[in-house]
Scaffold this active site. Sequence first.
Site, PDB file in Angstrom:
ATOM      1  N   TYR A 265       0.835  -1.211   0.000  1.00 50.10           N
ATOM      2  CA  TYR A 265       0.000   0.000   0.000  1.00 50.10           C
ATOM      3  C   TYR A 265       0.867   1.256   0.000  1.00 50.10           C
ATOM      4  O   TYR A 265       0.702   2.144  -0.841  1.00 50.10           O
ATOM      5  CB  TYR A 265      -0.913  -0.010   1.224  1.00 50.10           C
ATOM      6  CG  TYR A 265      -1.882   1.138   1.274  1.00 50.10           C
ATOM      7  CD1 TYR A 265      -2.900   1.245   0.336  1.00 50.10           C
ATOM      8  CD2 TYR A 265      -1.791   2.113   2.264  1.00 50.10           C
ATOM      9  CE1 TYR A 265      -3.803   2.301   0.386  1.00 50.10           C
ATOM     10  CE2 TYR A 265      -2.698   3.158   2.308  1.00 50.10           C
ATOM     11  CZ  TYR A 265      -3.700   3.258   1.370  1.00 50.10           C
ATOM     12  OH  TYR A 265      -4.588   4.298   1.410  1.00 50.10           O
TER      13      TYR A 265
ATOM     14  N   LYS B 135       1.251   3.961  -3.165  1.00 44.22           N
ATOM     15  CA  LYS B 135       0.813   5.354  -3.106  1.00 44.22           C
ATOM     16  C   LYS B 135       1.970   6.318  -3.367  1.00 44.22           C
ATOM     17  O   LYS B 135       1.784   7.369  -3.983  1.00 44.22           O
ATOM     18  CB  LYS B 135       0.173   5.644  -1.749  1.00 44.22           C
ATOM     19  CG  LYS B 135      -1.191   4.998  -1.570  1.00 44.22           C
ATOM     20  CD  LYS B 135      -2.248   5.586  -2.510  1.00 44.22           C
ATOM     21  CE  LYS B 135      -3.649   5.131  -2.122  1.00 44.22           C
ATOM     22  NZ  LYS B 135      -4.684   5.643  -3.062  1.00 44.22           N
TER      23      LYS B 135
ATOM     24  N   GLY C  29      -0.986   0.749  23.537  1.00 40.88           N
ATOM     25  CA  GLY C  29      -1.980   1.782  23.310  1.00 40.88           C
ATOM     26  C   GLY C  29      -1.421   3.192  23.363  1.00 40.88           C
ATOM     27  O   GLY C  29      -2.166   4.167  23.240  1.00 40.88           O
TER      28      GLY C  29
END
Lengths: 317, 317
Positions: free
Chosen positions: A150, A154, A212
């Site tokens: 990807y 791009k 996180g």
Amino acid sequence: MTLPLHILITGSAGFIGSHLVERFLGEGHFVTGVDNYISGQKRNTELFLSHPNFRFIEADVSYGIPFEGENLDWVMHFASPASPPHYQQFPIETLMVGAQGTQNALELAHGHGAKFMLASTSEVYGDPLMHPQPETYWGNVNPNGVRSCYDEAKRYAEAITMAYHRTKGIDTRIIRIFNTFGPRMRADDGRVVTNFINQALSGQPLTVYGDGSQTRSFQYVDDLVEGIARLMGVTYHEPINLGNPDEYSILHFAQIIRDRVNPALNIVFGPMPQDDPKQRKPDNTRALQLLGWAPKVTLREGLERSLGCVQTTSLPS
Amino acid sequence: MTLPLHILITGSAGFIGSHLVERFLGEGHFVTGVDNYISGQKRNTELFLSHPNFRFIEADVSYGIPFEGENLDWVMHFASPASPPHYQQFPIETLMVGAQGTQNALELAHGHGAKFMLASTSEVYGDPLMHPQPETYWGNVNPNGVRSCYDEAKRYAEAITMAYHRTKGIDTRIIRIFNTFGPRMRADDGRVVTNFINQALSGQPLTVYGDGSQTRSFQYVDDLVEGIARLMGVTYHEPINLGNPDEYSILHFAQIIRDRVNPALNIVFGPMPQDDPKQRKPDNTRALQLLGWAPKVTLREGLERSLGCVQTTSLPS
């Protein structure tokens, strides 16, 4: 913009593509949508099929764009699998729609004297060493890792867009889209917004990858569409970031959704995926100066508008 | 390697391609060369046309590789304009041979159960922020600048090579070739080695761009070919640097050539080209450990072997 334009959108059945179709039809333009449904959804085409100004072509733009009309004002190339589970399921197709797909769209624009817009991505910055990221930052991308199908597609798409602009004079735009969310996202797209919303709405624990602490910025789709519409009215060929700079840790983001939907839910932790960026945040200075644009919808407002709008189809197997 | 193999080389009429043809024919292999002469030279094909084990196909591999044989052991994809003046003259063709050309070569290898080697480049490191560059460094490349048609094409080529390896199981190799010089370089290729040699041999001042403090490492072509041959005998899919780590400033390099050819010549300075890397030097640890390979030919030895071998054709206009 003067009315009406004829705008061809590749990836018209995708999340962002479908919002562009809606916007342009609402402004009175003619829209031709193109999609092969590798990650787009037929319901996003069906939404507009009865509109008199909408046409749809089912085609894989990597093999050509069978458009037969005469007049075309814009070719907007938004076709590509765009979430990690999708593009990692279809790595070669993702590479092709960045190369052959972009080139076919550029050739179509060139043949019709149309303007061209490339949907590029904040993924061209990879796992950035500069924070926030201005458009002049060259990025930190693994050229052959599992995300490269990807990211490099791009980056290549930007390079060939500028090559066509420089050598053939096509009037091009390049936008770098940062994380975007809103109605009509696929429930199974694997992105953190939809994952958390789905888990919360179905009473499951919310899964955070890593500890996180990695951060993301989330842009509501209406802000993105407004930025795109403004850029169509400006002649500017270098890339432009379109994203929301309000930065949240993934853990904080999980807590916001959990607390909104069901404060009793747990948050659990899973292993960090390979090459996952640790932070990403747009420097929007260029968009503000050039377009007078800044995102208006806060994360909490956007979540309110999105809750209940998540779709529940599955990936093609 | 066991004899004889059938090896197809795209870019066989290029500088490096022609040295590979010579090496493999010398070892008794069958070689099919493919070139469209966009930057390769017919004289590099003519060198081998009378050899019984050599076949040549004139074709643009971006549009397909019309190979009709049955057995193929290796597809080696070396086709591409590779010097800045060449690829900036043909930016779209350079982008295509990195995308469609690489994919066509991968498909050919896949269809014949052949192994595949990609000629990548130190240009994937761009203007590196890490020095020297190990293969694990992700690079610092402008994705849409004037050099991006080459740099991003090669990064894309690495990505699609790994995608075919991962999804279709092709036995692939990726080499990252650092600056290489030797006999059969084009006089007009615009690279610093040939520029300096040509200027010195014709009695002109040597032109240094910028202040000459930018550094380069120069590998003699025989060392590169030896590294490639060794890598064919090893199963390893991640990229491998092949280059000479002896680092020279461009100014020092100009002085070496000037002093060797004609100490009376001047050195003059011109403006630095856009996005020109300030330094580039391979970390060869991986090649040494994996292949027992290290370059053997010094810059001065290589220059002695190259002087007088520079060719004098012109670019196609």
